[in-house]
Motif scaffolding. Structure first.
Motif, PDB file in Angstrom:
ATOM      1  N   VAL A 241       0.836  -1.203   0.000  1.00  0.00           N
ATOM      2  CA  VAL A 241       0.000   0.000   0.000  1.00  0.00           C
ATOM      3  C   VAL A 241       0.868   1.249   0.000  1.00  0.00           C
ATOM      4  O   VAL A 241       2.039   1.221   0.385  1.00  0.00           O
ATOM      5  CB  VAL A 241      -0.951   0.036   1.226  1.00  0.00           C
ATOM      6  CG1 VAL A 241      -1.921  -1.128   1.193  1.00  0.00           C
ATOM      7  CG2 VAL A 241      -0.171   0.048   2.545  1.00  0.00           C
ATOM      8  N   ASN A 242       0.263   2.350  -0.432  1.00  0.00           N
ATOM      9  CA  ASN A 242       0.820   3.686  -0.281  1.00  0.00           C
ATOM     10  C   ASN A 242      -0.067   4.439   0.697  1.00  0.00           C
ATOM     11  O   ASN A 242      -1.291   4.508   0.493  1.00  0.00           O
ATOM     12  CB  ASN A 242       0.862   4.432  -1.616  1.00  0.00           C
ATOM     13  CG  ASN A 242       2.032   4.014  -2.479  1.00  0.00           C
ATOM     14  OD1 ASN A 242       3.130   3.794  -1.981  1.00  0.00           O
ATOM     15  ND2 ASN A 242       1.811   3.908  -3.779  1.00  0.00           N
ATOM     16  N   VAL A 243       0.520   4.987   1.736  1.00  0.00           N
ATOM     17  CA  VAL A 243      -0.239   5.715   2.750  1.00  0.00           C
ATOM     18  C   VAL A 243      -0.051   7.208   2.514  1.00  0.00           C
ATOM     19  O   VAL A 243       1.085   7.708   2.477  1.00  0.00           O
ATOM     20  CB  VAL A 243       0.223   5.330   4.168  1.00  0.00           C
ATOM     21  CG1 VAL A 243      -0.573   6.094   5.211  1.00  0.00           C
ATOM     22  CG2 VAL A 243       0.062   3.827   4.380  1.00  0.00           C
ATOM     23  N   THR A 244      -1.157   7.907   2.339  1.00  0.00           N
ATOM     24  CA  THR A 244      -1.135   9.353   2.130  1.00  0.00           C
ATOM     25  C   THR A 244      -1.253  10.060   3.474  1.00  0.00           C
ATOM     26  O   THR A 244      -2.175   9.786   4.245  1.00  0.00           O
ATOM     27  CB  THR A 244      -2.296   9.786   1.225  1.00  0.00           C
ATOM     28  OG1 THR A 244      -2.142   9.177  -0.058  1.00  0.00           O
ATOM     29  CG2 THR A 244      -2.327  11.293   1.058  1.00  0.00           C
ATOM     30  N   THR A 245      -0.328  10.954   3.752  1.00  0.00           N
ATOM     31  CA  THR A 245      -0.382  11.723   4.991  1.00  0.00           C
ATOM     32  C   THR A 245      -0.372  13.214   4.686  1.00  0.00           C
ATOM     33  O   THR A 245       0.173  13.655   3.672  1.00  0.00           O
ATOM     34  CB  THR A 245       0.803  11.397   5.920  1.00  0.00           C
ATOM     35  OG1 THR A 245       2.023  11.835   5.302  1.00  0.00           O
ATOM     36  CG2 THR A 245       0.882   9.909   6.200  1.00  0.00           C
ATOM     37  N   ARG A 246      -0.991  13.959   5.578  1.00  0.00           N
ATOM     38  CA  ARG A 246      -0.949  15.420   5.513  1.00  0.00           C
ATOM     39  C   ARG A 246      -0.746  15.947   6.924  1.00  0.00           C
ATOM     40  O   ARG A 246      -1.488  15.594   7.827  1.00  0.00           O
ATOM     41  CB  ARG A 246      -2.246  15.988   4.935  1.00  0.00           C
ATOM     42  CG  ARG A 246      -2.271  17.514   4.874  1.00  0.00           C
ATOM     43  CD  ARG A 246      -3.591  18.027   4.386  1.00  0.00           C
ATOM     44  NE  ARG A 246      -3.603  19.484   4.354  1.00  0.00           N
ATOM     45  CZ  ARG A 246      -4.598  20.238   4.816  1.00  0.00           C
ATOM     46  NH1 ARG A 246      -5.668  19.664   5.346  1.00  0.00           N
ATOM     47  NH2 ARG A 246      -4.540  21.552   4.752  1.00  0.00           N
TER      48      ARG A 246
END
Length: 709
Positions: A241-246
């Protein structure tokens, strides 16, 4: 296998050699030329040529634009794309103009903005100005087709990626196209909520902002986010998976295509369960039980002092219950502290250590290429390892025979894969050896059960002992705390030390509670059901020190040297069980270890026989852990609608003998305890068995009576 015939194709004047039958879109890419597409997606099966964005000119064919996605490479083929052909260029511009006729100009507020293929291709190939001055068509928006997905019909370009996924990959048939011509639109079947276990994949497949995850709406823009490649830690498949963070917070989880593990798909649990990170009952400080005051928040120095006292008081009488969600490094570090610093003791491991199954090792993608797939064990494959269920469906579509049970005939079939969802790896290996299959997989209940078991064994050569009485029970993780067997051990133990993320069961009976972390908050490694080592990367900083940090500090008090850095712990462990592979090589896409050399040594494993079906007698109850259950899922409001229904599955013959029809209410009883459930009849269940989610039958015994209410 024979080498495929190579053919020469010329694309915009560039000659390239590819295997005969290669898709023209891939052929052009091999020549370094992109043919733009919308509807085309190789994971969805044969192309349908719906969007017409890939129009090209092909010499020798009728003098009109051809859909490249529907053509394959043939020797001597000469292809001209929009780069060199006026016909192709005009056709592509017209296609884009047609798509944009009713498309809303809401890019500044659309969550797909900045990541939108339509946006990109319009800038590259589309007209600079519109000729259309009439009002655009509008619809109600957005439509919540499920708690996790919203549908904006104004943005839909009818590429049919979503409906093809629902029909041909997940095979749930819940997303459909209704009406015809200009009135065509995407809808759910019979306007029911989209309940498929893999529904979130359509939000990634959608090339525009028509299908979007509700959890990401208005949460971030592409230029504000960071992406961390890691591995899902919620089931034994280990999907990439690719985890998107902000701003340090997880905002979404996307699939990261590993063609041998997950094929680019992700179940909804792995996609949406990240919401548990911000649960209201998250434990962020240690809790120490004090006389007459119960558990009270404490600093880390006080907590480590309390942990040291508990360990020293119970030396030699310690039992550890592991969840199987720990990283390899965490499990090894804890085992090294306890087994080397405090002597051998008993551990409740989530998985058996057995290497006999390695002789049948294959990548999961081999299931799709099999001639026959043998499925054993009473538990549904989709509940333990959902992506494996997709591989089995792909095998069926490719013509494979799907065989249920141990007593099957696989003669005449060379590529046979066994998938065992019941018992242990020894049982699966023994059956694989008896059937003579080419590959086999055992589906454990936990995400890193094998890695944890191997790491624990590698920490010491001493044989574990069973202490009595239990001086200290160490409960590692929320999954272990929820296990009834662990609860029984806690009642026998003098003291309990629990590592947990939430204010759950363990808090009620623990003397010391240390904050736990999620797989999204860890660095380290997992071993999936193939035996593949995969890398976890920390996507967000946990609100408390991770387990490896405090284990390292605690170990120093007992004269045991343990590094707080996963890379250092892995280097020590790798020499013992992973062949010395460096931590840096456990990268974004790890290869599968080879099969052991020499003849397979298969330890004896019990081959379980199905119970005899009796017309009115008791049935053997199979209580399985449902996919959408557990501490993480319970704390995500968007996934509550996916919780298992109060149903019990019966084989057709058992239902007929009891005059039960599909959907009837039935009473399931044992030893004076009963529960009312709805009957569901299935052909995938062996006669003599009854199957239900564990949470609906947890008070019942193994043998149950089932009768119509």
């Amino acid at each position: 296998m024979s080498t495929p015939e190579q053919v020469t194709v010329t694309v915009d004047g560039r000659a390239v050699q590819v295997p005969k039958g290669t898709g023209l879109v891939e052929t052009a890419l091999a020549a370094g030329i992109e043919i733009p597409v919308f509807c085309y997606e190789p994971r969805l099966g044969p192309a349908i040529g719906a969007c017409r964005m890939c129009l090209v000119e092909v010499e020798g064919m009728p003098p009109k634009p051809q859909a490249a996605c529907t053509l394959t490479a043939q020797d001597g083929m000469v292809v001209k794309t929009a780069l060199t052909s006026d016909m192709a260029r005009n056709a592509q511009n017209a296609t884009l103009e047609f798509i944009l006729v009713n498309h809303p100009l809401d890019c500044p507020v659309c969550d797909k903005g900045g990541e939108c293929p339509l946006q990109d291709l319009t800038f590259r190939f589309g007209p600079g100005r519109t000729r259309m001055t009439f009002p655009k068509r509008t619809f109600d928006k957005p439509i919540p087709i499920s708690p996790t997905i919203s549908l904006d019909r104004e943005r839909c370009i009818l590429c049919y990626r979503c409906t093809r996924f629902s029909e041909s990959v997940s095979e749930d048939g819940e997303l459909v196209a209704v009406n015809r011509g200009a009135q065509s639109m995407i809808a759910t079947f019979d306007d029911e909520p989209y309940r498929g276990r893999f529904s979130g994949n359509v939000t990634e497949l959608c090339p525009v902002g028509a299908l979007l995850p509700t959890t990401y709406r208005f949460e971030a823009r592409p230029w504000e986010i960071q992406t961390v490649p890691t591995v899902c830690g919620l089931c034994p498949v280990g999907c990439n998976v690719n985890v998107t963070t902000r701003e340090g917070k997880v905002k979404r989880v996307l699939s990261r295509n590993h063609p041998d593990v997950d094929g680019g798909w992700l179940c909804d649990k792995g996609r949406f369960a990240f919401g548990h990170l911000r649960a209201r009952d998250r434990i962020v400080d240690p809790l120490v039980r004090q006389r007459r005051r119960g558990l009270q928040p404490a600093g880390w120095d006080e907590a480590l002092d309390a942990a040291e006292r508990l360990l020293r008081a119970a030396e030699g009488r310690i039992v550890t219950a592991l969840s199987g969600s720990e990283t390899v490094e965490q499990a090894y570090a804890l085992a090294k502290l306890l087994r080397q610093g405090l002597g051998a003791h008993e551990a409740v491991l989530p998985e058996e250590v057995d290497e006999s199954l390695d002789a049948f090792r294959l990548p999961l993608s081999a299931i799709a290429e099999a001639e026959a797939v043998v499925i054993t064990g009473p538990e549904p494959v989709v509940e333990r390892a959902p992506i494996v269920d997709l591989w089995i469906r792909a095998a069926r579509r490719n013509g494979a025979a799907i065989l249920m049970g141990e007593d099957v005939d696989v003669e005449g079939k060379k590529r046979v894969v066994l998938v065992g969802s019941g018992g242990g790896p020894q049982e699966t290996a023994a059956l694989a050896h008896r059937l003579g299959v080419s590959g086999a997989f055992h589906l454990p209940e936990t995400a890193n059960g094998r890695g944890v078991a191997e790491a624990w064994s590698a920490a010491s050569d001493e044989e574990p002992t069973t202490p009595e009485p239990i001086g200290l029970l160490i409960v590692s993780g929320d999954e272990a705390a929820a296990n009834p067997d662990v609860r029984a051990l806690a009642e026998r133990a003098e003291s309990v030390l629990a590592t947990t993320m939430f204010q759950g069961l363990a808090v009620g009976w623990a003397d010391l509670v240390l904050p736990g972390t999620s797989y999204l908050e860890r660095d380290g490694s997992y071993v999936n059901l193939e035996g593949r080592i995969q890398r976890l990367r920390r996507a967000t900083i946990p609100p408390a020190p991770d387990e490896l940090a405090w284990i390292s500090q605690l170990a120093a008090r007992f004269g045991v040297e343990i590094s707080p850095y996963p890379s250092v712990v892995f280097a020590e462990l790798s020499e013992k069980i992973f062949g010395g592979i460096p931590f840096g090589e456990v990268g974004e896409r790890t290869s599968l270890p080879p099969r052991p050399e020499g003849e397979a040594i298969v330890t004896a494993g019990e081959i379980r026989t199905a119970p005899e079906a009796k017309p009115r007698g008791p049935l053997q109850l199979v209580a399985y852990r449902a996919l959408f259950s557990g501490p993480a899922v319970e704390r995500v409001p968007e996934l509550r609608f996916q919780r298992p229904a109060p149903e019990i599955e019966l084989a057709p013959v058992d239902a007929e003998n009891r005059r039960i029809k599909n959907g009837d209410e039935v009473v399931v009883s044992s030893n004076g305890t009963s529960v009312t459930l709805r009957a569901r009849i299935t052909n995938t269940l062996t006669p003599g068995l009854a199957r239900a989610p564990r949470e609906h039958v947890e008070d019942l015994q193994q043998k149950v009576l089932v009768k119509k209410a």
